[in-house]
Design a protein around this motif. Sequence first.
Motif, PDB file in Angstrom:
ATOM      1  N   MET A   1      55.082  31.571  70.123  1.00  0.00           N
ATOM      2  CA  MET A   1      55.070  31.743  68.680  1.00  0.00           C
ATOM      3  C   MET A   1      53.626  32.044  68.269  1.00  0.00           C
ATOM      4  O   MET A   1      52.710  31.330  68.650  1.00  0.00           O
ATOM      5  N   ASN A   2      53.436  33.081  67.473  1.00  0.00           N
ATOM      6  CA  ASN A   2      52.079  33.411  67.057  1.00  0.00           C
ATOM      7  C   ASN A   2      51.651  32.541  65.870  1.00  0.00           C
ATOM      8  O   ASN A   2      52.454  31.874  65.238  1.00  0.00           O
ATOM      9  N   VAL A   3      50.388  32.590  65.585  1.00  0.00           N
ATOM     10  CA  VAL A   3      49.814  31.725  64.545  1.00  0.00           C
ATOM     11  C   VAL A   3      50.426  32.021  63.174  1.00  0.00           C
ATOM     12  O   VAL A   3      50.758  31.097  62.423  1.00  0.00           O
ATOM     13  N   HIS A   4      50.624  33.296  62.833  1.00  0.00           N
ATOM     14  CA  HIS A   4      51.193  33.641  61.526  1.00  0.00           C
ATOM     15  C   HIS A   4      52.617  33.107  61.387  1.00  0.00           C
ATOM     16  O   HIS A   4      52.984  32.602  60.319  1.00  0.00           O
ATOM     17  N   MET A   6      53.821  30.502  62.889  1.00  0.00           N
ATOM     18  CA  MET A   6      53.722  29.044  62.756  1.00  0.00           C
ATOM     19  C   MET A   6      53.333  28.659  61.328  1.00  0.00           C
ATOM     20  O   MET A   6      53.876  27.711  60.767  1.00  0.00           O
ATOM     21  N   ILE A   7      52.416  29.416  60.753  1.00  0.00           N
ATOM     22  CA  ILE A   7      51.996  29.127  59.376  1.00  0.00           C
ATOM     23  C   ILE A   7      53.158  29.339  58.422  1.00  0.00           C
ATOM     24  O   ILE A   7      53.381  28.525  57.509  1.00  0.00           O
ATOM     25  N   ARG A   8      53.930  30.407  58.607  1.00  0.00           N
ATOM     26  CA  ARG A   8      55.104  30.643  57.751  1.00  0.00           C
ATOM     27  C   ARG A   8      56.109  29.498  57.895  1.00  0.00           C
ATOM     28  O   ARG A   8      56.676  29.034  56.912  1.00  0.00           O
ATOM     29  N   SER A   9      56.312  29.028  59.115  1.00  0.00           N
ATOM     30  CA  SER A   9      57.233  27.903  59.336  1.00  0.00           C
ATOM     31  C   SER A   9      56.738  26.653  58.625  1.00  0.00           C
ATOM     32  O   SER A   9      57.526  25.925  58.012  1.00  0.00           O
ATOM     33  N   LEU A  10      55.446  26.397  58.711  1.00  0.00           N
ATOM     34  CA  LEU A  10      54.884  25.233  58.021  1.00  0.00           C
ATOM     35  C   LEU A  10      55.005  25.372  56.510  1.00  0.00           C
ATOM     36  O   LEU A  10      55.255  24.386  55.807  1.00  0.00           O
ATOM     37  N   ASP A  11      54.841  26.586  55.993  1.00  0.00           N
ATOM     38  CA  ASP A  11      55.007  26.815  54.559  1.00  0.00           C
ATOM     39  C   ASP A  11      56.434  26.513  54.110  1.00  0.00           C
ATOM     40  O   ASP A  11      56.648  25.932  53.045  1.00  0.00           O
ATOM     41  N   VAL A  12      57.415  26.896  54.915  1.00  0.00           N
ATOM     42  CA  VAL A  12      58.819  26.616  54.595  1.00  0.00           C
ATOM     43  C   VAL A  12      59.055  25.107  54.584  1.00  0.00           C
ATOM     44  O   VAL A  12      59.688  24.569  53.667  1.00  0.00           O
ATOM     45  N   ILE A  13      58.517  24.428  55.581  1.00  0.00           N
ATOM     46  CA  ILE A  13      58.668  22.968  55.655  1.00  0.00           C
ATOM     47  C   ILE A  13      57.996  22.315  54.455  1.00  0.00           C
ATOM     48  O   ILE A  13      58.568  21.421  53.819  1.00  0.00           O
TER      49      ILE A  13
END
Length: 134
Positions: A1-4, A6-13
Amino acid sequence: MNVHAMIRSLDVIQSELDRLRADLESGLPADPPIGPNGKPADVFDVLRGLCFLGSFYVASGRRLQPSAASEAARQAGYDPRGTGGFYTGKGCLRSDEDYRVLTQVGIDWFESMYPRYKEQLLKKFPGAPDIDLN
């Protein structure tokens, strides 16, 4: 999983956590509030809708140019490309030549919900309009 990704996933959470926190902190009756689309919504969605539509409510003529409408959407946590629901059916917004305009439906929804959620709105979105509707 790339950094972007992962950041999008964290934003959803984070968005979901914010929604849950707003619901828990609301102290309001268990009946779900009505969102700007006229359907039951959670408190966080109502707060985002109030933040977004509040920018139109306080604007001259209750209208914004597309770039300002996009910025208002971003400030409320929306992807500006994902605000089409505000324009459909008996929408809260409509396009009028070079502007995006708050409709009477949008004004009525905003004025009915703002007093009830003002305190939470300003806490969650400090940049949201602080309006005295009286």
